[in-house]
Design a protein around this motif. Structure first.
Motif, PDB file in Angstrom:
ATOM      1  N   CYS A  51      -2.586   4.111  -4.282  1.00  0.00           N
ATOM      2  CA  CYS A  51      -1.468   3.565  -5.046  1.00  0.00           C
ATOM      3  C   CYS A  51      -1.085   2.228  -4.430  1.00  0.00           C
ATOM      4  N   VAL A  52      -0.900   1.233  -5.245  1.00  0.00           N
ATOM      5  CA  VAL A  52      -0.404  -0.061  -4.776  1.00  0.00           C
ATOM      6  C   VAL A  52       0.768  -0.462  -5.656  1.00  0.00           C
ATOM      7  N   ALA A  53       1.668  -1.239  -5.099  1.00  0.00           N
ATOM      8  CA  ALA A  53       2.854  -1.666  -5.841  1.00  0.00           C
ATOM      9  C   ALA A  53       3.072  -3.153  -5.613  1.00  0.00           C
ATOM     10  N   VAL A  81      -1.213   1.741 -10.120  1.00  0.00           N
ATOM     11  CA  VAL A  81      -0.667   0.420  -9.842  1.00  0.00           C
ATOM     12  C   VAL A  81       0.750   0.365 -10.407  1.00  0.00           C
ATOM     13  N   LEU A  82       1.732   0.091  -9.544  1.00  0.00           N
ATOM     14  CA  LEU A  82       3.135   0.034  -9.951  1.00  0.00           C
ATOM     15  C   LEU A  82       3.601  -1.416  -9.967  1.00  0.00           C
ATOM     16  N   GLU A 108       5.964   4.129  -0.215  1.00  0.00           N
ATOM     17  CA  GLU A 108       5.972   4.314   1.235  1.00  0.00           C
ATOM     18  C   GLU A 108       5.776   5.782   1.527  1.00  0.00           C
ATOM     19  N   LYS A 109       5.697   6.140   2.790  1.00  0.00           N
ATOM     20  CA  LYS A 109       5.410   7.514   3.183  1.00  0.00           C
ATOM     21  C   LYS A 109       6.391   8.489   2.542  1.00  0.00           C
ATOM     22  N   ASP A 155       0.840  -1.197   0.000  1.00  0.00           N
ATOM     23  CA  ASP A 155       0.000   0.000   0.000  1.00  0.00           C
ATOM     24  C   ASP A 155       0.876   1.248   0.000  1.00  0.00           C
ATOM     25  N   GLY A 156       0.700   2.068  -1.009  1.00  0.00           N
ATOM     26  CA  GLY A 156       1.410   3.333  -1.085  1.00  0.00           C
ATOM     27  C   GLY A 156       0.415   4.472  -1.172  1.00  0.00           C
ATOM     28  N   VAL A 157       0.842   5.543  -1.778  1.00  0.00           N
ATOM     29  CA  VAL A 157      -0.032   6.701  -1.950  1.00  0.00           C
ATOM     30  C   VAL A 157       0.429   7.443  -3.194  1.00  0.00           C
TER      31      VAL A 157
END
Length: 419
Positions: free
Chosen positions: A56-58, A89-90, A43-44, A26-28
């Motif tokens: 955002c997910v990777a 999506v990465l 990440e943060k 889980d990202g942003v």
């Protein structure tokens, strides 16, 4: 247009370095310009980004670089509620030569769209255009303390970050007010924030690899804490708005044998001056500002707090506002620029860079600048076409020696530290 997604290369490398089965991370992300440009983080973020937030997910591809996109998107839809927003999506993998690669997909209510992906490079590549003028690999290790993050200190901090300085300690206890905005590097979205924290975010936008610590303290009430920061630094930059703090910081710079730069504007930023203190090798702050050099050079009063400090209690509001007379940002800029230049000279000392000739030219420790023929400069002749007389819009170096009778440094000639 094809959406454009920016990703930090270091974050992609970190994701690839993880061992074992890496599931969705889980990202942003932050979107701009009608969701055509995205800044995505696994990440943060290092700082407070701008833009419209979206999910955002990777995920890391397998050793063969394969990802089942249909299965991946189904899992993303089950996992994330976008609330009408796009989902970035990465898919990270290893490219040619072992370097990281990243593919971005934009998932919307209308389906899946491909995107162009670009890396924000690693530290070593971020300041490549400075090579030849500044040895940025060395400057990345330099530590600077900046006291006062207002209209003078904030642009200095930003320019040093652009130059590749790697470590900052920012000290100020004021918050950003509406009246600051026209002269500050921060904008209305930072109103009410501590200036230190707002400027920190600006620095990290320019140099995301910098280490920035902040101290929301009054120097005059936190002497020990501030002196610890000065002792750990390579350079002290003083852009505070009161003499008590400057005299205290002068003592700290002498105690710890640290070079210090002091800058200030006079009334309505009609001009200003910059002082460099190289402990025990030239004049200290007290040598200069307890002498006749500052006669007729009343310091600019730009904040309500400063006016209240000198006015009687219960004074009318219009009297307070009358005393607050600020100059334009363009009038502050030459003073901040001079301090930045002198800071880079000090920080690159001993390094073979293009700054060595500037060091030879900046032989004086005290410099005076005039923006307009007002206040202390009212009797100066017009600029015209001559260069042989004092003029506005020029720097003047003053030959000022260390005062052997200075109450701060003069009585310690026999105790000069060795470097």
């Amino acid at each position: 247009m094809t959406p454009l997604v920016y990703v930090f290369e270091e974050q992609a490398r970190d994701l690839l370095s993880q061992t074992g089965d890496v599931r969705l991370v889980d990202g942003v992300a932050y979107g701009f310009d009608d969701w055509t440009v995205f800044h995505a983080y696994t990440e943060k973020p290092y700082f407070t980004p701008s833009g419209f937030i979206c999910p955002c997910v990777a995920i890391r591809s397998d050793a063969a670089g394969f990802v089942d996109e249909e299965k991946l998107m189904a899992e993303v839809r089950r996992r994330v509620d976008p609330d009408g927003r796009p989902i970035v999506v990465l898919v990270t993998g290893t490219g040619a030569g072992g370097s990281p690669s990243c593919r971005a997909l934009i998932l919307t209510e209308n389906g899946i769209a491909g995107a162009d992906t670009r890396f924000v490079p690693r530290r070593s590549e971020l300041f490549t255009r400075n090579t030849g003028l500044l040895e940025t690999s060395a400057l990345a290790e330099k530590k600077v303390v900046i006291v006062g993050l207002g209209s003078g200190g904030s642009p200095i901090a930003l320019e040093l970050a652009r130059a590749g300085i790697g470590h900052f300690t920012l000290i100020d206890f004021d918050r950003l007010e509406l009246g600051n905005i026209s002269r500050h590097v921060c904008g209305v979205n930072d109103l009410g924030r501590y200036k230190t924290l707002a400027v920190r975010d600006q620095l990290l936008q320019k140099n995301p690899f910098a280490e920035v610590s902040t101290m929301e303290v009054n120097v005059n009430q936190s002497l020990s804490q501030v002196e610890d920061a000065v002792a750990a630094s390579d350079l002290l930059i003083v852009a505070s708005d009161n003499d008590q703090s400057r005299f205290n910081l002068n003592q700290m710079s002498l105690n710890n044998n640290k070079v210090a730069l002091y800058g200030r504007a006079i009334t309505r930023a009609a001009g200003g001056d910059v002082l460099r203190v190289r402990p025990w090798k030239g004049p200290c702050y007290n040598c200069i500002f307890s002498s006749g050099l500052i006669d007729g050079r009343e310091e600019e009063m730009s904040q309500k707090r400063q006016a209240l400090a000198v006015l009687p209690a219960y004074v009318e509001e219009d009297k307070i506002n009358t005393m607050i007379q600020v100059g334009l940002s363009s009038d502050i800029a030459p003073i901040a620029n001079m301090m930045t230049k002198m800071a880079l000279v000090e920080l690159s000392r001993g390094i073979e860079t293009g700054m060595s000739t500037v060091d030879e030219d900046l032989a004086s420790d005290f410099y005076v600048w005039a923006n307009r023929r007002e206040e202390a400069y009212a009797n100066w002749p017009r600029m015209g076409f001559k260069w042989t007389h004092p003029s506005i819009l020029r720097w003047y170096g003053a030959r000022v020696d260390r005062d052997p009778n200075c109450l701060v440094c003069g009585g310690h000639l026999e105790q000069e530290p060795t470097t």
